[in-house]
Design a protein around this motif. Structure first.
Motif, mmCIF file in Angstrom:
data_model
loop_
_atom_site.group_PDB
_atom_site.id
_atom_site.type_symbol
_atom_site.label_atom_id
_atom_site.label_comp_id
_atom_site.label_asym_id
_atom_site.label_seq_id
_atom_site.Cartn_x
_atom_site.Cartn_y
_atom_site.Cartn_z
ATOM 1 N N GLU A 44 -12.887 3.755 31.417
ATOM 2 C CA GLU A 44 -12.994 2.856 30.268
ATOM 3 C C GLU A 44 -13.670 3.539 29.087
ATOM 4 N N ARG A 45 -14.635 4.415 29.370
ATOM 5 C CA ARG A 45 -15.291 5.144 28.274
ATOM 6 C C ARG A 45 -14.344 6.139 27.619
ATOM 7 N N LEU A 46 -13.444 6.713 28.392
ATOM 8 C CA LEU A 46 -12.506 7.701 27.843
ATOM 9 C C LEU A 46 -11.304 7.055 27.169
ATOM 10 N N ALA A 47 -11.010 5.813 27.509
ATOM 11 C CA ALA A 47 -9.807 5.162 26.981
ATOM 12 C C ALA A 47 -9.775 5.107 25.455
ATOM 13 N N PRO A 48 -10.870 4.733 24.744
ATOM 14 C CA PRO A 48 -10.793 4.710 23.275
ATOM 15 C C PRO A 48 -10.458 6.069 22.676
ATOM 16 N N TYR A 49 -11.017 7.142 23.243
ATOM 17 C CA TYR A 49 -10.739 8.473 22.708
ATOM 18 C C TYR A 49 -9.275 8.857 22.917
ATOM 19 N N VAL A 50 -8.729 8.459 24.058
ATOM 20 C CA VAL A 50 -7.315 8.755 24.319
ATOM 21 C C VAL A 50 -6.422 7.995 23.344
ATOM 22 N N LEU A 51 -6.761 6.752 23.046
ATOM 23 C CA LEU A 51 -5.953 5.945 22.141
ATOM 24 C C LEU A 51 -6.052 6.434 20.694
ATOM 25 N N VAL A 52 -7.224 6.918 20.308
ATOM 26 C CA VAL A 52 -7.432 7.365 18.928
ATOM 27 C C VAL A 52 -6.924 8.786 18.711
ATOM 28 N N ALA A 53 -6.786 9.554 19.790
ATOM 29 C CA ALA A 53 -6.432 10.976 19.660
ATOM 30 C C ALA A 53 -5.159 11.222 18.863
ATOM 31 N N PRO A 54 -4.046 10.476 19.065
ATOM 32 C CA PRO A 54 -2.850 10.754 18.254
ATOM 33 C C PRO A 54 -3.081 10.598 16.759
ATOM 34 N N ALA A 55 -3.795 9.535 16.365
ATOM 35 C CA ALA A 55 -4.070 9.336 14.940
ATOM 36 C C ALA A 55 -4.957 10.448 14.390
ATOM 37 N N VAL A 56 -5.946 10.867 15.176
ATOM 38 C CA VAL A 56 -6.828 11.950 14.732
ATOM 39 C C VAL A 56 -6.040 13.248 14.552
ATOM 40 N N LEU A 57 -5.129 13.522 15.469
ATOM 41 C CA LEU A 57 -4.318 14.737 15.351
ATOM 42 C C LEU A 57 -3.415 14.689 14.130
ATOM 43 N N VAL A 58 -2.852 13.526 13.851
ATOM 44 C CA VAL A 58 -1.996 13.390 12.662
ATOM 45 C C VAL A 58 -2.811 13.591 11.386
ATOM 46 N N ILE A 59 -3.993 12.966 11.330
ATOM 47 C CA ILE A 59 -4.841 13.105 10.140
ATOM 48 C C ILE A 59 -5.292 14.554 9.978
ATOM 49 N N ALA A 60 -5.673 15.176 11.076
ATOM 50 C CA ALA A 60 -6.124 16.567 10.998
ATOM 51 C C ALA A 60 -4.991 17.497 10.571
ATOM 52 N N GLY A 61 -3.783 17.243 11.079
ATOM 53 C CA GLY A 61 -2.672 18.127 10.752
ATOM 54 C C GLY A 61 -2.080 17.908 9.377
ATOM 55 N N LEU A 62 -2.052 16.643 8.934
ATOM 56 C CA LEU A 62 -1.392 16.323 7.668
ATOM 57 C C LEU A 62 -2.358 16.097 6.513
ATOM 58 N N ARG A 63 -3.642 15.959 6.795
ATOM 59 C CA ARG A 63 -4.621 15.709 5.739
ATOM 60 C C ARG A 63 -5.680 16.806 5.651
ATOM 61 N N LEU A 64 -6.419 16.970 6.748
ATOM 62 C CA LEU A 64 -7.562 17.878 6.706
ATOM 63 C C LEU A 64 -7.130 19.336 6.574
ATOM 64 N N TYR A 65 -6.107 19.731 7.315
ATOM 65 C CA TYR A 65 -5.657 21.124 7.232
ATOM 66 C C TYR A 65 -5.114 21.466 5.844
ATOM 67 N N PRO A 66 -4.230 20.639 5.242
ATOM 68 C CA PRO A 66 -3.818 20.934 3.856
ATOM 69 C C PRO A 66 -4.975 20.920 2.875
ATOM 70 N N LEU A 67 -5.962 20.031 3.110
ATOM 71 C CA LEU A 67 -7.128 20.015 2.230
ATOM 72 C C LEU A 67 -7.887 21.335 2.302
ATOM 73 N N ALA A 68 -8.074 21.851 3.508
ATOM 74 C CA ALA A 68 -8.751 23.140 3.665
ATOM 75 C C ALA A 68 -7.949 24.263 3.009
ATOM 76 N N LEU A 69 -6.621 24.222 3.133
ATOM 77 C CA LEU A 69 -5.792 25.238 2.481
ATOM 78 C C LEU A 69 -5.918 25.155 0.963
ATOM 79 N N GLY A 70 -5.960 23.921 0.423
ATOM 80 C CA GLY A 70 -6.107 23.765 -1.021
ATOM 81 C C GLY A 70 -7.431 24.292 -1.537
ATOM 82 N N VAL A 71 -8.514 24.019 -0.801
ATOM 83 C CA VAL A 71 -9.820 24.541 -1.208
ATOM 84 C C VAL A 71 -9.816 26.069 -1.172
ATOM 85 N N ASN A 72 -9.239 26.640 -0.136
ATOM 86 C CA ASN A 72 -9.163 28.097 -0.042
ATOM 87 C C ASN A 72 -8.301 28.676 -1.167
#
Length: 326
Positions: A44-72
């Protein structure tokens, strides 16, 4: 048998070795389910992280990574120095540009006008919630501009705010002189911001109405019974009850004012007159699309992101402090 022993633990006594074996096996049948139950809380403690993981991966891949590239990318050069590391040169050029300085001054103006942009849909939502006559019609009319394209809205208000347009004709009818709404550097930015607020407050209105659905109506009824006026009800009952909603609307409205006015600026003023209506997003487009300076545009984007982050955090801190004081 001792008093209070669960009935399930009562077993007939068995004589001889068979009875001793049964008694020895009984504790193991009790401990088995306990071992199994220990696994479920961990899952039960791991279930929220498993459910949120896809959204976190999408945000990291489509938002945070391009943001880091833009700053660089903002630390590289343009033109002949394309791809070369130039350090802080782009930022020095940026803060020495009068157009960017004007864009940042206009950003400060937007921050000062933010309370007005939030108060308008908040008050209208309050009147609709209190069921003023025609509240259903008003709700539809207020939301209608939110479905229009900024290009269409800009074209309409270009006609309405023209020097010889209906707005100045109405002012002339009441004895006031015409106003150059879109040609006066001291007036144009207010005209564009006013049109933007009119065109977008419908979404904030819907959010406020959703917040009113969670409000305790008994507090409003009690305030009315005690003889509180409408301003006192709004200040001491509605505003504290909608603290979370107000925080959300403030942040989203500020983000919209800083990142969603390009269409109106492009159609209504084109950044003029004399650069008086420049905003950071329009400056970014101008450097990238017109001047072919993507690294400088990336530096401006980075500055805009930092400003938005700082303003958003400051607003949240102020609203939380005021909520605790109330």
């Amino acid at each position: 048998m001792p008093i209070g022993t669960p009935p399930t633990s009562v077993r007939p006594a068995a004589a001889g070795p068979a009875g001793e074996t049964a008694r020895a096996a009984a504790p193991r049948t009790v401990r088995g389910p306990r071992r199994g139950n220990l696994r479920f809380p961990r899952a039960e403690r791991l279930a929220p992280y498993v459910l949120v993981a896809p959204a976190v991966l999408v945000i990291a891949g489509l938002r945070l990574y391009p943001l880091a590239l833009g700053v660089n990318f903002s630390f590289t050069g343009d033109g002949d120095r394309n791809g070369q590391n130039v350090g802080w040169d782009n930022y020095r050029t940026l803060f020495g540009d009068p157009l960017f300085a004007e864009a940042m001054r206009n950003t400060g103006l937007l921050v000062l006008l933010l309370p007005v942009a939030v108060a308008i849909p908040g008050l209208l939502a309050t009147f609709i919630y209190l069921r003023v006559p025609g509240h259903r019609l008003y709700r539809s009319v207020y939301f209608f501009p939110a479905v229009l394209s900024p290009v269409i809205i800009g074209a309409i208000f270009n006609l309405l705010l023209a020097y010889d347009g209906p707005a100045n004709a109405l002012l002339g009818a009441v004895g006031l002189g015409p106003v150059d709404w879109l040609g006066d550097p001291d007036v144009a930015i207010y005209a564009v911001v006013g049109v933007h607020v009119w065109a977008t407050f419908g979404m904030a209105l819907v959010v406020f109405l959703a917040g009113f659905a969670t409000l305790d109506t008994s507090l409003i009824d009690a305030a009315r019974v005690d003889g509180a006026s409408l301003p006192l009800v709004i200040r001491h009952v509605i505003v504290p009850g909608l603290a979370r909603t107000i925080q959300f609307v403030v942040v989203t409205t500020m983000i919209g004012m800083l990142t969603s006015m390009f269409g109106l600026l492009y159609v209504m003023t084109g950044g003029g007159p004399e650069g008086s209506t420049y905003l950071p997003e329009y400056y970014i487009w101008f450097q990238q699309g017109q001047m072919s300076r993507p690294a400088l545009a990336s530096a401006a984007s980075t500055v805009l992101f930092v400003v938005m982050l700082a303003v958003g955090l400051a607003q949240l801190a102020i609203l939380r402090r005021s909520g605790r004081e109330d």
